[in-house]
Motif scaffolding. Structure first.
Motif, PDB file in Angstrom:
ATOM      1  N   MET A 146      65.618  46.090  54.594  1.00 34.58           N
ATOM      2  CA  MET A 146      64.757  47.178  54.237  1.00 34.58           C
ATOM      3  C   MET A 146      63.508  47.208  55.316  1.00 34.58           C
ATOM      4  SD  MET A 146      64.873  49.933  52.163  1.00 34.58           S
ATOM      5  CE  MET A 146      65.979  49.741  50.848  1.00 34.58           C
ATOM      6  N   ILE A 147      63.373  48.275  55.854  1.00 34.44           N
ATOM      7  CA  ILE A 147      61.879  48.572  56.357  1.00 34.44           C
ATOM      8  C   ILE A 147      61.098  49.065  55.509  1.00 34.44           C
ATOM      9  CG2 ILE A 147      60.883  49.952  58.416  1.00 34.44           C
ATOM     10  CD1 ILE A 147      63.146  47.946  59.495  1.00 34.44           C
ATOM     11  N   VAL A 148      59.929  48.144  55.484  1.00 30.08           N
ATOM     12  CA  VAL A 148      58.921  48.415  54.391  1.00 30.08           C
ATOM     13  C   VAL A 148      57.551  48.605  54.887  1.00 30.08           C
ATOM     14  CG1 VAL A 148      60.248  47.641  52.363  1.00 30.08           C
ATOM     15  CG2 VAL A 148      58.828  46.039  53.734  1.00 30.08           C
ATOM     16  N   GLY A 149      57.380  48.569  56.180  1.00 24.70           N
ATOM     17  CA  GLY A 149      56.095  48.583  56.873  1.00 24.70           C
ATOM     18  C   GLY A 149      56.507  49.071  58.357  1.00 24.70           C
ATOM     19  N   LYS A 150      55.305  48.805  59.078  1.00 21.64           N
ATOM     20  CA  LYS A 150      55.476  49.355  60.449  1.00 21.64           C
ATOM     21  C   LYS A 150      56.211  48.496  61.352  1.00 21.64           C
ATOM     22  CE  LYS A 150      52.163  50.824  64.246  1.00 21.64           C
ATOM     23  NZ  LYS A 150      50.844  50.990  64.570  1.00 21.64           N
ATOM     24  N   VAL A 151      57.438  49.017  61.899  1.00 19.85           N
ATOM     25  CA  VAL A 151      58.406  48.188  62.836  1.00 19.85           C
ATOM     26  C   VAL A 151      58.463  49.095  63.893  1.00 19.85           C
ATOM     27  CG1 VAL A 151      60.665  47.258  62.972  1.00 19.85           C
ATOM     28  CG2 VAL A 151      59.368  46.977  60.837  1.00 19.85           C
ATOM     29  N   GLU A 152      58.313  48.573  65.204  1.00 18.78           N
ATOM     30  CA  GLU A 152      58.366  49.217  66.348  1.00 18.78           C
ATOM     31  C   GLU A 152      59.312  48.631  67.222  1.00 18.78           C
ATOM     32  OE1 GLU A 152      54.144  51.817  66.653  1.00 18.78           O
ATOM     33  OE2 GLU A 152      54.111  49.646  67.216  1.00 18.78           O
ATOM     34  N   PHE A 153      59.876  49.703  68.338  1.00 19.58           N
ATOM     35  CA  PHE A 153      60.636  49.034  69.536  1.00 19.58           C
ATOM     36  C   PHE A 153      60.062  49.919  70.683  1.00 19.58           C
ATOM     37  CE2 PHE A 153      63.146  52.298  67.884  1.00 19.58           C
ATOM     38  CZ  PHE A 153      63.942  52.821  69.042  1.00 19.58           C
ATOM     39  N   ARG A 154      60.319  49.225  71.959  1.00 23.62           N
ATOM     40  CA  ARG A 154      60.183  50.041  73.037  1.00 23.62           C
ATOM     41  C   ARG A 154      61.413  50.210  73.959  1.00 23.62           C
ATOM     42  NH1 ARG A 154      55.658  50.477  75.528  1.00 23.62           N
ATOM     43  NH2 ARG A 154      54.697  48.733  74.490  1.00 23.62           N
ATOM     44  N   PRO A 155      61.938  51.290  73.942  1.00 24.42           N
ATOM     45  CA  PRO A 155      63.216  51.822  74.620  1.00 24.42           C
ATOM     46  C   PRO A 155      63.074  51.607  76.063  1.00 24.42           C
ATOM     47  CG  PRO A 155      62.262  53.697  73.736  1.00 24.42           C
ATOM     48  CD  PRO A 155      61.392  52.660  73.313  1.00 24.42           C
ATOM     49  N   GLY A 156      63.509  50.439  76.632  1.00 25.79           N
ATOM     50  CA  GLY A 156      63.082  50.469  78.116  1.00 25.79           C
ATOM     51  C   GLY A 156      61.663  50.554  78.446  1.00 25.79           C
ATOM     52  N   ASP A 157      61.367  51.274  79.587  1.00 24.01           N
ATOM     53  CA  ASP A 157      59.925  51.435  79.770  1.00 24.01           C
ATOM     54  C   ASP A 157      59.023  52.550  79.287  1.00 24.01           C
ATOM     55  OD1 ASP A 157      60.131  49.453  81.775  1.00 24.01           O
ATOM     56  OD2 ASP A 157      60.866  50.669  83.116  1.00 24.01           O
ATOM     57  N   GLY A 158      59.800  52.968  77.991  1.00 22.90           N
ATOM     58  CA  GLY A 158      58.896  54.047  77.416  1.00 22.90           C
ATOM     59  C   GLY A 158      58.224  53.652  76.387  1.00 22.90           C
ATOM     60  N   ALA A 159      57.507  54.570  75.658  1.00 18.13           N
ATOM     61  CA  ALA A 159      56.480  54.359  74.630  1.00 18.13           C
ATOM     62  C   ALA A 159      57.087  53.952  73.347  1.00 18.13           C
ATOM     63  CB  ALA A 159      55.857  55.591  74.284  1.00 18.13           C
ATOM     64  N   MET A 160      56.266  53.056  72.770  1.00 15.08           N
ATOM     65  CA  MET A 160      56.798  52.479  71.330  1.00 15.08           C
ATOM     66  C   MET A 160      57.311  53.402  70.401  1.00 15.08           C
ATOM     67  SD  MET A 160      56.445  49.161  71.655  1.00 15.08           S
ATOM     68  CE  MET A 160      56.471  48.432  70.163  1.00 15.08           C
ATOM     69  N   ILE A 161      58.345  53.307  69.784  1.00 16.31           N
ATOM     70  CA  ILE A 161      58.931  54.180  68.761  1.00 16.31           C
ATOM     71  C   ILE A 161      58.952  53.336  67.300  1.00 16.31           C
ATOM     72  CG2 ILE A 161      60.900  55.423  68.031  1.00 16.31           C
ATOM     73  CD1 ILE A 161      61.626  55.698  71.123  1.00 16.31           C
ATOM     74  N   ARG A 162      58.671  54.154  66.322  1.00 18.18           N
ATOM     75  CA  ARG A 162      58.557  53.577  64.931  1.00 18.18           C
ATOM     76  C   ARG A 162      60.030  53.850  64.237  1.00 18.18           C
ATOM     77  NH1 ARG A 162      53.969  53.820  60.537  1.00 18.18           N
ATOM     78  NH2 ARG A 162      54.745  52.480  58.717  1.00 18.18           N
ATOM     79  N   ILE A 163      60.416  52.622  63.830  1.00 16.14           N
ATOM     80  CA  ILE A 163      61.612  52.847  62.926  1.00 16.14           C
ATOM     81  C   ILE A 163      61.228  53.321  61.535  1.00 16.14           C
ATOM     82  CG2 ILE A 163      63.489  51.449  61.661  1.00 16.14           C
ATOM     83  CD1 ILE A 163      63.372  49.477  64.455  1.00 16.14           C
ATOM     84  N   PRO A 164      62.032  54.404  61.043  1.00 14.11           N
ATOM     85  CA  PRO A 164      61.283  54.842  59.553  1.00 14.11           C
ATOM     86  C   PRO A 164      61.779  54.033  58.587  1.00 14.11           C
ATOM     87  CG  PRO A 164      63.469  55.757  60.434  1.00 14.11           C
ATOM     88  CD  PRO A 164      63.045  54.978  61.696  1.00 14.11           C
ATOM     89  N   PRO A 165      61.021  54.044  57.623  1.00 15.38           N
ATOM     90  CA  PRO A 165      61.188  53.171  56.276  1.00 15.38           C
ATOM     91  C   PRO A 165      62.397  53.408  55.894  1.00 15.38           C
ATOM     92  CG  PRO A 165      59.166  54.006  56.391  1.00 15.38           C
ATOM     93  CD  PRO A 165      59.742  54.861  57.422  1.00 15.38           C
ATOM     94  N   GLY A 166      63.226  52.326  55.084  1.00 14.12           N
ATOM     95  CA  GLY A 166      64.336  52.507  54.721  1.00 14.12           C
ATOM     96  C   GLY A 166      65.502  51.498  54.792  1.00 14.12           C
ATOM     97  N   PRO A 167      66.714  51.745  54.534  1.00 12.94           N
ATOM     98  CA  PRO A 167      67.642  50.624  54.915  1.00 12.94           C
ATOM     99  C   PRO A 167      68.278  50.730  56.294  1.00 12.94           C
ATOM    100  CG  PRO A 167      68.735  52.353  53.659  1.00 12.94           C
ATOM    101  CD  PRO A 167      67.146  52.793  53.734  1.00 12.94           C
ATOM    102  N   VAL A 168      68.326  49.389  56.754  1.00 12.71           N
ATOM    103  CA  VAL A 168      69.017  49.182  58.030  1.00 12.71           C
ATOM    104  C   VAL A 168      70.044  48.025  58.032  1.00 12.71           C
ATOM    105  CG1 VAL A 168      66.773  49.552  59.337  1.00 12.71           C
ATOM    106  CG2 VAL A 168      67.149  47.438  58.401  1.00 12.71           C
ATOM    107  N   ASP A 169      71.065  48.277  58.963  1.00  3.75           N
ATOM    108  CA  ASP A 169      71.872  47.380  59.105  1.00  3.75           C
ATOM    109  C   ASP A 169      71.129  46.435  60.240  1.00  3.75           C
ATOM    110  OD1 ASP A 169      73.609  48.028  57.145  1.00  3.75           O
ATOM    111  OD2 ASP A 169      74.625  49.543  58.705  1.00  3.75           O
ATOM    112  N   ILE A 170      71.519  45.160  60.302  1.00  9.03           N
ATOM    113  CA  ILE A 170      70.954  44.094  61.230  1.00  9.03           C
ATOM    114  C   ILE A 170      72.233  43.300  61.735  1.00  9.03           C
ATOM    115  CG2 ILE A 170      69.267  42.115  61.528  1.00  9.03           C
ATOM    116  CD1 ILE A 170      67.807  43.374  58.812  1.00  9.03           C
ATOM    117  N   GLU A 171      72.334  43.138  62.924  1.00 15.16           N
ATOM    118  CA  GLU A 171      73.155  42.515  63.645  1.00 15.16           C
ATOM    119  C   GLU A 171      72.226  41.410  64.549  1.00 15.16           C
ATOM    120  OE1 GLU A 171      76.791  40.813  64.818  1.00 15.16           O
ATOM    121  OE2 GLU A 171      76.550  42.352  63.573  1.00 15.16           O
ATOM    122  N   THR A 172      72.476  40.080  64.453  1.00 19.00           N
ATOM    123  CA  THR A 172      71.626  39.001  65.281  1.00 19.00           C
ATOM    124  C   THR A 172      72.745  38.428  66.125  1.00 19.00           C
ATOM    125  OG1 THR A 172      71.557  37.479  63.551  1.00 19.00           O
ATOM    126  CG2 THR A 172      69.843  38.967  63.517  1.00 19.00           C
TER     127      THR A 172
END
Length: 69
Positions: free
Chosen positions: A6-32
């Motif tokens: 569950m995303i419960v706070g500020k989680v961001e990622f950078r797609p390629g060379d683009g700007a940071m994008i925030r992942i919305p709060p809520g459930p996520v599937d995670i593959e590691t």
């Protein structure tokens, strides 16, 4: 290894060379693997996915902004 979380706070990622994008709060599937974590989610009618370095994923979990069961 696949798990759910569950995303419960500020989680961001950078797609390629683009700007940071925030992942919305809520459930996520995670593959590691040994290098990265891929998070996938649904936000309304939008499906999203992001690969982040495993070190960033572990930092988010330690900070408590990604909650694991």
């Amino acid at each position: 290894m696949t798990q759910t979380g569950m995303i419960v706070g500020k989680v961001e990622f950078r797609p390629g060379d683009g700007a940071m994008i925030r992942i919305p709060p809520g459930p996520v599937d995670i593959e590691t693997n040994r290098l990265e974590a891929t998070l996938s989610w649904v936000d309304g009618e939008t499906h999203g996915a992001a690969a982040i370095p495993l070190s960033d994923f572990k930092r988010y979990v330690t900070k408590g902004v990604i909650a694991l069961p």
